[in-house]
Every structure is written in C-alpha cells, then in structure tokens.
Design a protein around this motif. Structure first.
Motif, PDB file in Angstrom:
ATOM      1  N   SER A  56      -4.373   0.353  -2.723  1.00 15.26           N
ATOM      2  CA  SER A  56      -3.732   0.880  -1.584  1.00 15.26           C
ATOM      3  C   SER A  56      -2.330   0.413  -1.408  1.00 15.26           C
ATOM      4  O   SER A  56      -1.430   0.768  -0.582  1.00 15.26           O
ATOM      5  CB  SER A  56      -4.512   0.603  -0.124  1.00 15.26           C
ATOM      6  OG  SER A  56      -4.877  -0.899  -0.239  1.00 15.26           O
ATOM      7  N   VAL A  57      -2.123  -0.805  -1.999  1.00 16.85           N
ATOM      8  CA  VAL A  57      -0.800  -1.295  -2.195  1.00 16.85           C
ATOM      9  C   VAL A  57      -0.564  -1.655  -3.482  1.00 16.85           C
ATOM     10  O   VAL A  57      -1.275  -2.014  -4.333  1.00 16.85           O
ATOM     11  CB  VAL A  57      -0.961  -3.131  -1.327  1.00 16.85           C
ATOM     12  CG1 VAL A  57       0.485  -3.694  -1.292  1.00 16.85           C
ATOM     13  CG2 VAL A  57      -1.413  -2.725   0.040  1.00 16.85           C
ATOM     14  N   TYR A  59       2.848  -3.307  -5.577  1.00 15.10           N
ATOM     15  CA  TYR A  59       4.376  -4.162  -5.528  1.00 15.10           C
ATOM     16  C   TYR A  59       5.198  -3.934  -6.611  1.00 15.10           C
ATOM     17  O   TYR A  59       4.748  -3.175  -7.616  1.00 15.10           O
ATOM     18  CB  TYR A  59       4.058  -5.645  -5.728  1.00 15.10           C
ATOM     19  CG  TYR A  59       3.461  -6.148  -4.547  1.00 15.10           C
ATOM     20  CD1 TYR A  59       3.749  -6.100  -3.218  1.00 15.10           C
ATOM     21  CD2 TYR A  59       2.404  -7.178  -4.762  1.00 15.10           C
ATOM     22  CE1 TYR A  59       3.067  -6.660  -2.099  1.00 15.10           C
ATOM     23  CE2 TYR A  59       1.729  -7.945  -3.689  1.00 15.10           C
ATOM     24  CZ  TYR A  59       2.156  -7.596  -2.541  1.00 15.10           C
ATOM     25  OH  TYR A  59       1.619  -8.145  -1.329  1.00 15.10           O
ATOM     26  N   THR A  68       7.634  -2.862  -1.500  1.00 11.21           N
ATOM     27  CA  THR A  68       5.992  -2.954  -1.246  1.00 11.21           C
ATOM     28  C   THR A  68       5.511  -1.468  -0.764  1.00 11.21           C
ATOM     29  O   THR A  68       6.196  -1.012   0.169  1.00 11.21           O
ATOM     30  CB  THR A  68       5.706  -3.844   0.193  1.00 11.21           C
ATOM     31  OG1 THR A  68       5.997  -5.099  -0.246  1.00 11.21           O
ATOM     32  CG2 THR A  68       4.063  -3.972   0.186  1.00 11.21           C
ATOM     33  N   THR A  70       2.675   0.960   0.557  1.00  9.02           N
ATOM     34  CA  THR A  70       1.468   1.035   1.205  1.00  9.02           C
ATOM     35  C   THR A  70       0.653   2.419   1.230  1.00  9.02           C
ATOM     36  O   THR A  70       1.402   3.323   1.297  1.00  9.02           O
ATOM     37  CB  THR A  70       1.717   0.564   2.639  1.00  9.02           C
ATOM     38  OG1 THR A  70       2.388   1.339   3.459  1.00  9.02           O
ATOM     39  CG2 THR A  70       2.184  -0.881   2.719  1.00  9.02           C
ATOM     40  N   GLY A  71      -0.596   2.435   1.381  1.00  9.34           N
ATOM     41  CA  GLY A  71      -1.313   3.747   1.592  1.00  9.34           C
ATOM     42  C   GLY A  71      -1.134   4.289   0.123  1.00  9.34           C
ATOM     43  O   GLY A  71      -0.812   5.800   0.329  1.00  9.34           O
ATOM     44  N   CYS A  72      -1.197   3.802  -0.952  1.00  7.79           N
ATOM     45  CA  CYS A  72      -0.959   4.345  -2.246  1.00  7.79           C
ATOM     46  C   CYS A  72      -2.222   5.021  -2.596  1.00  7.79           C
ATOM     47  O   CYS A  72      -3.458   4.665  -2.455  1.00  7.79           O
ATOM     48  CB  CYS A  72      -0.587   3.437  -3.234  1.00  7.79           C
ATOM     49  SG  CYS A  72       0.924   2.463  -2.703  1.00  7.79           S
ATOM     50  N   ALA A  91       2.538   7.342  -1.834  1.00  9.55           N
ATOM     51  CA  ALA A  91       2.665   6.324  -0.945  1.00  9.55           C
ATOM     52  C   ALA A  91       2.912   6.857   0.364  1.00  9.55           C
ATOM     53  O   ALA A  91       3.723   7.490   0.558  1.00  9.55           O
ATOM     54  CB  ALA A  91       3.691   5.205  -1.373  1.00  9.55           C
ATOM     55  N   ALA A 103      -0.194  -8.119   1.602  1.00  9.73           N
ATOM     56  CA  ALA A 103      -1.029  -6.937   0.894  1.00  9.73           C
ATOM     57  C   ALA A 103      -2.143  -6.588   2.109  1.00  9.73           C
ATOM     58  O   ALA A 103      -2.436  -5.342   2.232  1.00  9.73           O
ATOM     59  CB  ALA A 103      -1.356  -7.076  -0.398  1.00  9.73           C
ATOM     60  N   ASP A 104      -2.816  -7.636   2.481  1.00  8.34           N
ATOM     61  CA  ASP A 104      -3.734  -7.399   3.592  1.00  8.34           C
ATOM     62  C   ASP A 104      -3.297  -6.896   5.074  1.00  8.34           C
ATOM     63  O   ASP A 104      -3.890  -6.069   5.688  1.00  8.34           O
ATOM     64  CB  ASP A 104      -4.554  -8.508   3.429  1.00  8.34           C
ATOM     65  CG  ASP A 104      -5.332  -8.815   2.203  1.00  8.34           C
ATOM     66  OD1 ASP A 104      -5.785  -7.816   1.439  1.00  8.34           O
ATOM     67  OD2 ASP A 104      -5.359 -10.161   1.614  1.00  8.34           O
ATOM     68  N   ASN A 105      -2.320  -7.641   5.513  1.00  9.44           N
ATOM     69  CA  ASN A 105      -2.199  -7.559   6.922  1.00  9.44           C
ATOM     70  C   ASN A 105      -0.635  -7.867   7.109  1.00  9.44           C
ATOM     71  O   ASN A 105      -0.354  -9.096   7.648  1.00  9.44           O
ATOM     72  CB  ASN A 105      -2.954  -8.122   7.769  1.00  9.44           C
ATOM     73  CG  ASN A 105      -2.704  -7.948   9.330  1.00  9.44           C
ATOM     74  OD1 ASN A 105      -2.386  -6.901   9.592  1.00  9.44           O
ATOM     75  ND2 ASN A 105      -3.106  -8.776  10.081  1.00  9.44           N
ATOM     76  N   ASP A 194       1.246  -6.020  14.143  1.00 11.36           N
ATOM     77  CA  ASP A 194       0.881  -5.030  12.765  1.00 11.36           C
ATOM     78  C   ASP A 194       1.769  -3.864  12.922  1.00 11.36           C
ATOM     79  O   ASP A 194       2.414  -3.501  13.802  1.00 11.36           O
ATOM     80  CB  ASP A 194      -0.435  -4.684  12.448  1.00 11.36           C
ATOM     81  CG  ASP A 194      -1.080  -3.977  13.561  1.00 11.36           C
ATOM     82  OD1 ASP A 194      -0.443  -3.055  14.402  1.00 11.36           O
ATOM     83  OD2 ASP A 194      -2.328  -4.196  14.026  1.00 11.36           O
TER      84      ASP A 194
END
Length: 465
Positions: A56-57, A59, A68, A70-72, A91, A103-105, A194
């Motif tokens: 999902s992430v 780099y 970064t 996200t949502g990959c 992404a 990567a988490d939050n 967030d």
C-alpha cells in the motif's frame, strides 16, 4: 497540481537496500503511475500475474524530492525480451518533499491550497494601474503598475484556524512586465490530524466554491506541513506537496466562472466560510449527491435521483424524522396490531415499523419552506414538492395508470431546483450574510431556472426548453 514525469529509485518501507529503478508520472485525470524496471521481489518467469494489494505504501526519490506513494496496487507485470522484467503500479496519492512520511499513519498540522476560480470569487484585486498623460496633447507620459499585497485574514473554526491570503509572482520581461495574482486558503489544526480529515476539509471548501459559483472547481497546489525529527532529534516542520487524481478536472478546466451566484463578500466573508466548514464536515454525503453532476457528466435520470437523495438526506439529518412523537406512535401502533388476528400481528408490526417517518413530499415541502424557495423561484412549496415527488414516483414505480413519466427536460429543471433548495437551506444553517437570499434570486442563471420550473409546474414547458 501540474503533470510531471521523472526517473527515480523506489523501495518498500523497511527495505531501502532493495531499490528498484523506475519512472513516476502524474496526471490529474489519470492519477499517479509507477513503472519499475525490475521488481521488489524475485519474479518467477512464466508465473501467472496476480494483483497485489499488500504494497500500500512505496517510497522513492525522483526530481530531487523524496516521494511517498500511498494506496498503491500492482496493475500489471511482464517479462520483455531480452529478459527485462517490468512492474506497473497505480497509487491513490503521492506526497513529494524533503521528507518521507510515516508509512503507517502520516499526520499533518497544516494544509495550504488554492481552488480554481478562488481569486475571482474572492474578488480582491491587489494591483493598481495609474496613467499620466501630458496636458498639451494627451499623450501617455508614464504608466505605473503597483501591487499592494493584501494582509492575511484569519478566523477560527472547530479545531482549527482558517486563513485566506493572496499570493503573487512577477511575469514577463523588462519590456513587458506584469504580475500574476492568486488566492489561497490555509487550515492550521490545533493538533495533528490524519490525511482523511485533511481531504474532507479541502473537499468541503471545494464544494462550497462549486455551489456558490455553479461551476466545478478543483484544488490547486495542495501543500501540507508535517513534523519530523532532524539528526539531533529536534522536531522540525517540513512541507510536502500532495498530488492526487481528481475526477472533476476535465469539467473544471473546460468552464470558467462568469458571475458567482454569491461571492465572498455576499456570504459574509471568512466567518461564513468557517461556519460552512464546521457544518458540512459531517454532511459530505449531501454535497456529494447534490454536486455529482457538476463534477462529472451523467444521465439526467441519475442527476435527478441524486438531487432528490441530497434533499432527502439533508432533511433526515437536520429535521425531525417522525410525524408523531415516538412514544405516542408506539402506543398507536400497538393498538392497531391488537385488532388483527395473532398470526398477522408480527407481519403488520414490521410493515408499520417505518410508517411514522415523513413522506418525501413532506420532507421536500419543509426543506423548501426552511430555505425560502418561494422567494427565489417564485413557486409554492407544496406545488413544487408535489411535482418533484410525482416525478420521482413515476420514475421509480412505473405506475402506468398515473400517466407517462416526466420528460428528460422536466427532470433536468427539477434537478436544478432541488440543488438550489439544498443550497438555500445550507445558507441558512451556515448563517450567511443578510441579503444573500435576495442576491441569489437576482442572479441571471437562477432567474432562468425559476422561469423553467414555473413552466414545469404549470405544464407549459416545451420539449428541449
């Protein structure tokens, strides 16, 4: 958010030693795409491709910036002669700056963004032109172009501070100088939030401008502030730019604001903007249904049903959702059930479970009265609510005995009236400036809608009008 394409190196969180070369590209209509020359894992020759949702992430580094993604999700993979393996990813979002995000939050303290058409909507020109002519022959002797930078305005909203400020840059050359002006919002939060919260707030402001200008708008230049630690462990503020696909981009780029239904001053300035943000944060579904056809073309039937749903949802959220008091109706329902044989009581009780809710006609009439639709469209709220309800029922239930369904033209203008009814109610909930209702009624496009709705209600609308 300009389109771009760049080569770079990419890796998965926690595995920065396994870097893979690739090309990153972004387009507002197509979104973010990553094409790797290689793989993050050992590819199996001849293995059947499977979509991969675990990464999902991702780099990366490209264009002198840390990236970064996200949502990959992996969308394709293949071997090419002479033995080159390629993987392609899509992404949902791309953050570019001088820092990699958690990567988490990932959390943010501030977001700054523009909106297409915002400068014209705010209507505060910072440039003055002065010309000096000779007294004898009226020939131009000098011309002065002055930029008076406007101070930032600030206003509190729930959990944040909203600022409105002007930006500028020099254009042209010594022979042909000029300025480019723009206007941006900044939302500074009281605590880290967030990205979902940031997206909701930017979307609420985007919807506000689309509602009040009647033209689809999209965010421009979304910049976020994130806190990170330097080599000494000290907290620092870093900025990252966000790039994301926007389904409204094609509509927004093809249309320009001519005259806003209500401009910045007419709604009451920045305090009214703050009230709009506070009220609509938890009512995203209403604006989504109401403005869907503004952001993307759709069949007139879908446009109409979306508009009905927006009005009904707003009523459910803000008005009493019962005809009789709940306790009184509960006793009434029990009394009715006792009068039927026992074997039918369970069935009848279920049938009556939601019978105390207002019918659509009642909801629309109450919404119309609340928003003072009569003062804007010049129609009776009851007659308007009945026309919309009958059109919806004939479309949904297909009752042949009640005649043919409303024509596409009628559905279109009823949809426009529903969208206005929602806007008028939102104006009251957000306490827009006194006189805003009269300003809406005086707008040329609203007068045009009023004329067409009048003809729909009186059965005099010609096909194609």
């Amino acid at each position: 958010m300009d389109s771009f394409e760049s080569d770079g190196l990419f890796w998965l969180p926690g595995d920065d030693e396994n870097q893979v070369a690739g090309k990153i590209s972004f387009d507002q209509e197509k979104g973010t795409r990553l094409s790797l020359i290689g793989s993050f894992s050992e590819p199996q020759f001849g293995a059947e491709f499977e979509a991969d949702d675990e990464r999902s992430v991702i780099y990366g580094v490209a264009g002198k910036k840390w990236l970064t993604l996200t949502g990959c999700s992996r969308v394709s993979a293949k071997h090419e002669i002479p033995g080159i393996y390629r993987e392609n990813y899509r992404a949902d979002g791309l953050f570019a700056g001088q820092v990699l995000l958690d990567a988490d939050n990932p959390t943010f303290r501030e977001v700054s963004f523009g909106l297409k058409g915002l400068f014209d909507w705010v209507a505060k020109n910072a440039v003055r032109r002065e010309y000096k002519f000779s007294e004898s022959n009226r020939r131009l002797e000098s011309a002065t172009l002055t930029l008076d930078t406007r101070p930032s305005e600030e206003c509190r909203a729930e959990g944040c501070t909203i600022a409105l400020y002007g930006t500028w840059k020099l254009l042209g050359s010594t022979q042909n100088p000029g300025f480019e002006q723009d206007t941006r919002f900044t939302i500074t939060y009281d605590r880290e939030v967030d990205f979902t919260q940031v997206q909701l707030d930017v979307a609420a402001m985007q919807d506000m401008l689309t509602c009040l200008t009647d033209v689809a708008t999209v965010p421009a230049g979304v910049s976020l502030c994130v806190r990170s630690k330097d080599d000494e462990g000290e907290a620092r503020k870093q900025r990252v730019e966000f790039y994301g696909q926007n389904v409204a981009y094609s509509e927004a780029k093809s249309k320009k604001v001519k005259k806003a239904i209500l401009n910045f001053e007419q709604i009451g300035g920045l305090p009214a903007v703050a009230r709009w943000l506070d009220f609509n944060r938890s009512r995203r579904v209403v604006l989504g249904q109401s403005l869907a056809s503004k952001y993307r073309p759709m069949y007139v039937e879908n446009r109409f049903l979306n508009s009905v749903s927006a009005a009904e949802t707003l009523h459910r959220l803000e008005f009493p959702n019962e005809v009789k008091p709940a306790d009184e109706y509960k006793s009434f329902r029990k009394m009715l059930v006792r009068y039927v044989p026992k074997k039918y009581r369970g069935w009848l009780s279920q049938q009556l479970a939601y019978s105390n809710e207002p019918r659509l006609r009642h909801r629309l009439r109450e919404l119309a009265i609340h928003g003072e639709i009569a003062a804007v469209l010049g129609c009776d709220p009851e007659a308007w609510a009945s026309a919309v309800t009958n059109a919806r029922n004939r479309m949904i239930h297909h009752d042949k005995e009640k005649g043919s369904a409303a024509s596409p033209t009628e559905l279109y203008w009823l949809s426009e009236s529903l969208r206005l009814a929602v806007l008028l109610s939102l104006m009251r909930f957000c306490e827009f400036k006194e006189g805003a209702l009269q300003d809406v009624a005086a707008h040329d496009s609203v007068k045009f809608v009023a004329d067409r709705v009048h003809k729909v209600l009186h059965g005099s609308l010609e096909p194609g009008e």
